[in-house]
Design a protein around this motif. Structure first.
Motif, mmCIF file in Angstrom:
data_model
loop_
_atom_site.group_PDB
_atom_site.id
_atom_site.type_symbol
_atom_site.label_atom_id
_atom_site.label_comp_id
_atom_site.label_asym_id
_atom_site.label_seq_id
_atom_site.Cartn_x
_atom_site.Cartn_y
_atom_site.Cartn_z
ATOM 1 N N VAL A 28 10.255 -0.325 42.507
ATOM 2 C CA VAL A 28 11.493 -0.847 43.057
ATOM 3 C C VAL A 28 11.978 -1.969 42.144
ATOM 4 C CG1 VAL A 28 12.547 -2.021 45.014
ATOM 5 C CG2 VAL A 28 10.839 -0.255 45.413
ATOM 6 N N MET A 29 13.194 -1.840 41.711
ATOM 7 C CA MET A 29 13.795 -2.859 40.848
ATOM 8 C C MET A 29 14.594 -3.889 41.656
ATOM 9 S SD MET A 29 12.686 -1.789 37.988
ATOM 10 C CE MET A 29 13.555 -2.860 36.888
ATOM 11 N N HIS A 30 15.207 -3.436 42.767
ATOM 12 C CA HIS A 30 16.037 -4.324 43.578
ATOM 13 C C HIS A 30 16.039 -3.820 45.017
ATOM 14 C CE1 HIS A 30 19.363 -7.074 44.495
ATOM 15 N NE2 HIS A 30 19.777 -6.108 45.281
ATOM 16 N N LEU A 31 16.010 -4.755 45.961
ATOM 17 C CA LEU A 31 16.115 -4.437 47.388
ATOM 18 C C LEU A 31 16.963 -5.503 48.044
ATOM 19 C CD1 LEU A 31 15.209 -2.834 49.934
ATOM 20 C CD2 LEU A 31 13.194 -4.312 50.001
ATOM 21 N N SER A 32 18.037 -5.087 48.712
ATOM 22 C CA SER A 32 18.901 -5.996 49.464
ATOM 23 C C SER A 32 18.964 -5.529 50.905
ATOM 24 C CB SER A 32 20.330 -5.992 48.907
ATOM 25 O OG SER A 32 20.367 -6.472 47.602
ATOM 26 N N LEU A 33 18.899 -6.457 51.843
ATOM 27 C CA LEU A 33 18.977 -6.129 53.264
ATOM 28 C C LEU A 33 19.948 -7.063 53.957
ATOM 29 C CD1 LEU A 33 15.160 -5.809 54.052
ATOM 30 C CD2 LEU A 33 16.767 -3.950 53.648
ATOM 31 N N PHE A 34 20.630 -6.548 54.984
ATOM 32 C CA PHE A 34 21.505 -7.364 55.828
ATOM 33 C C PHE A 34 21.269 -6.924 57.265
ATOM 34 C CE2 PHE A 34 25.425 -8.321 58.078
ATOM 35 C CZ PHE A 34 25.592 -9.654 57.753
ATOM 36 N N THR A 35 20.874 -7.841 58.141
ATOM 37 C CA THR A 35 20.522 -7.500 59.509
ATOM 38 C C THR A 35 21.648 -7.850 60.481
ATOM 39 O OG1 THR A 35 19.479 -9.632 59.935
ATOM 40 C CG2 THR A 35 18.084 -7.901 59.023
ATOM 41 N N ALA A 36 21.865 -6.959 61.461
ATOM 42 C CA ALA A 36 22.893 -7.191 62.468
ATOM 43 C C ALA A 36 22.365 -8.037 63.628
ATOM 44 C CB ALA A 36 23.419 -5.865 62.998
ATOM 45 N N GLY A 37 21.050 -8.105 63.774
ATOM 46 C CA GLY A 37 20.451 -8.871 64.861
ATOM 47 C C GLY A 37 19.125 -9.460 64.426
ATOM 48 N N ALA A 38 18.493 -10.184 65.327
ATOM 49 C CA ALA A 38 17.203 -10.802 65.035
ATOM 50 C C ALA A 38 16.135 -9.716 64.903
ATOM 51 C CB ALA A 38 16.822 -11.777 66.134
ATOM 52 N N VAL A 39 15.365 -9.768 63.807
ATOM 53 C CA VAL A 39 14.348 -8.746 63.542
ATOM 54 C C VAL A 39 13.375 -9.257 62.485
ATOM 55 C CG1 VAL A 39 15.691 -7.573 61.731
ATOM 56 C CG2 VAL A 39 14.036 -6.266 63.079
ATOM 57 N N ASN A 40 12.150 -8.775 62.538
ATOM 58 C CA ASN A 40 11.179 -8.993 61.462
ATOM 59 C C ASN A 40 11.158 -7.738 60.605
ATOM 60 O OD1 ASN A 40 10.389 -11.507 62.498
ATOM 61 N ND2 ASN A 40 8.866 -10.578 63.809
ATOM 62 N N VAL A 41 11.122 -7.920 59.299
ATOM 63 C CA VAL A 41 11.143 -6.799 58.352
ATOM 64 C C VAL A 41 9.923 -6.907 57.452
ATOM 65 C CG1 VAL A 41 12.426 -5.721 56.456
ATOM 66 C CG2 VAL A 41 13.667 -6.755 58.366
ATOM 67 N N GLN A 42 9.243 -5.772 57.272
ATOM 68 C CA GLN A 42 8.110 -5.713 56.357
ATOM 69 C C GLN A 42 8.244 -4.458 55.507
ATOM 70 O OE1 GLN A 42 4.170 -5.640 58.121
ATOM 71 N NE2 GLN A 42 3.443 -6.882 56.429
ATOM 72 N N VAL A 43 7.982 -4.575 54.202
ATOM 73 C CA VAL A 43 8.069 -3.447 53.280
ATOM 74 C C VAL A 43 6.651 -2.968 52.981
ATOM 75 C CG1 VAL A 43 8.927 -2.671 51.043
ATOM 76 C CG2 VAL A 43 10.175 -4.431 52.304
ATOM 77 N N LYS A 44 6.468 -1.625 53.046
ATOM 78 C CA LYS A 44 5.137 -1.044 52.881
ATOM 79 C C LYS A 44 5.157 0.101 51.890
ATOM 80 C CE LYS A 44 3.541 -2.010 57.553
ATOM 81 N NZ LYS A 44 2.706 -1.479 58.636
ATOM 82 N N SER A 45 3.987 0.399 51.362
ATOM 83 C CA SER A 45 3.757 1.606 50.576
ATOM 84 C C SER A 45 3.106 2.600 51.516
ATOM 85 C CB SER A 45 2.823 1.307 49.398
ATOM 86 O OG SER A 45 2.486 2.501 48.716
ATOM 87 N N GLY A 46 3.858 3.642 51.906
ATOM 88 C CA GLY A 46 3.348 4.589 52.891
ATOM 89 C C GLY A 46 3.218 3.910 54.242
ATOM 90 N N ALA A 47 2.286 4.413 55.056
ATOM 91 C CA ALA A 47 2.134 3.909 56.422
ATOM 92 C C ALA A 47 1.287 2.645 56.520
ATOM 93 C CB ALA A 47 1.525 4.997 57.299
ATOM 94 N N GLY A 48 0.499 2.327 55.475
ATOM 95 C CA GLY A 48 -0.470 1.275 55.683
ATOM 96 C C GLY A 48 -0.496 0.103 54.734
ATOM 97 N N THR A 49 -0.141 0.264 53.478
ATOM 98 C CA THR A 49 -0.303 -0.815 52.500
ATOM 99 C C THR A 49 0.918 -1.728 52.494
ATOM 100 O OG1 THR A 49 -1.642 0.649 51.116
ATOM 101 C CG2 THR A 49 -0.769 -1.345 50.079
ATOM 102 N N ASN A 50 0.716 -2.994 52.850
ATOM 103 C CA ASN A 50 1.821 -3.964 52.867
ATOM 104 C C ASN A 50 2.186 -4.372 51.444
ATOM 105 O OD1 ASN A 50 1.702 -3.973 55.674
ATOM 106 N ND2 ASN A 50 0.323 -5.713 55.716
ATOM 107 N N LEU A 51 3.471 -4.283 51.130
ATOM 108 C CA LEU A 51 3.972 -4.779 49.842
ATOM 109 C C LEU A 51 4.530 -6.185 49.986
ATOM 110 C CD1 LEU A 51 5.756 -1.581 48.482
ATOM 111 C CD2 LEU A 51 3.472 -2.424 47.932
ATOM 112 N N THR A 52 4.920 -6.560 51.215
ATOM 113 C CA THR A 52 5.418 -7.905 51.508
ATOM 114 C C THR A 52 4.809 -8.367 52.821
ATOM 115 O OG1 THR A 52 7.321 -7.239 52.860
ATOM 116 C CG2 THR A 52 7.654 -7.367 50.460
#
Length: 75
Positions: free
Chosen positions: A1-25
């Motif tokens: 991943v070279m770039h990731l931008s996010l914009f949320t409409a409401g309150a939320v926690n966001v986590q980026v993963k590799s597949g179902a289990g490995t946390n990238l953030t």
């Protein structure tokens, strides 16, 4: 991943993963109408999944999230 931008409409926690289990953030906490950008400097990778895994953006609630992902696939 070279770039990731996010914009949320409401309150939320966001986590980026590799597949179902490995946390990238860790979990990022957003309030309503908040944005975030993660960019690789100098052509480096911002984050990388394990070969064959999907890039997963995991949300803590059913909240609309818009964004943009720029990536490349290595041979």
């Amino acid at each position: 991943v070279m770039h990731l931008s996010l914009f949320t409409a409401g309150a939320v926690n966001v986590q980026v993963k590799s597949g179902a289990g490995t946390n990238l953030t860790g979990a990022f906490t957003f309030t309503a109408n908040q944005g975030w950008a993660y960019d690789a400097a100098g052509g480096n990778k911002a984050m990388m999944t394990t070969a064959g895994d999907a890039l997963v953006v995991n949300l803590s609630a059913a909240v609309a999230v818009n964004g943009y992902v720029q990536f490349f696939q290595e041979a």
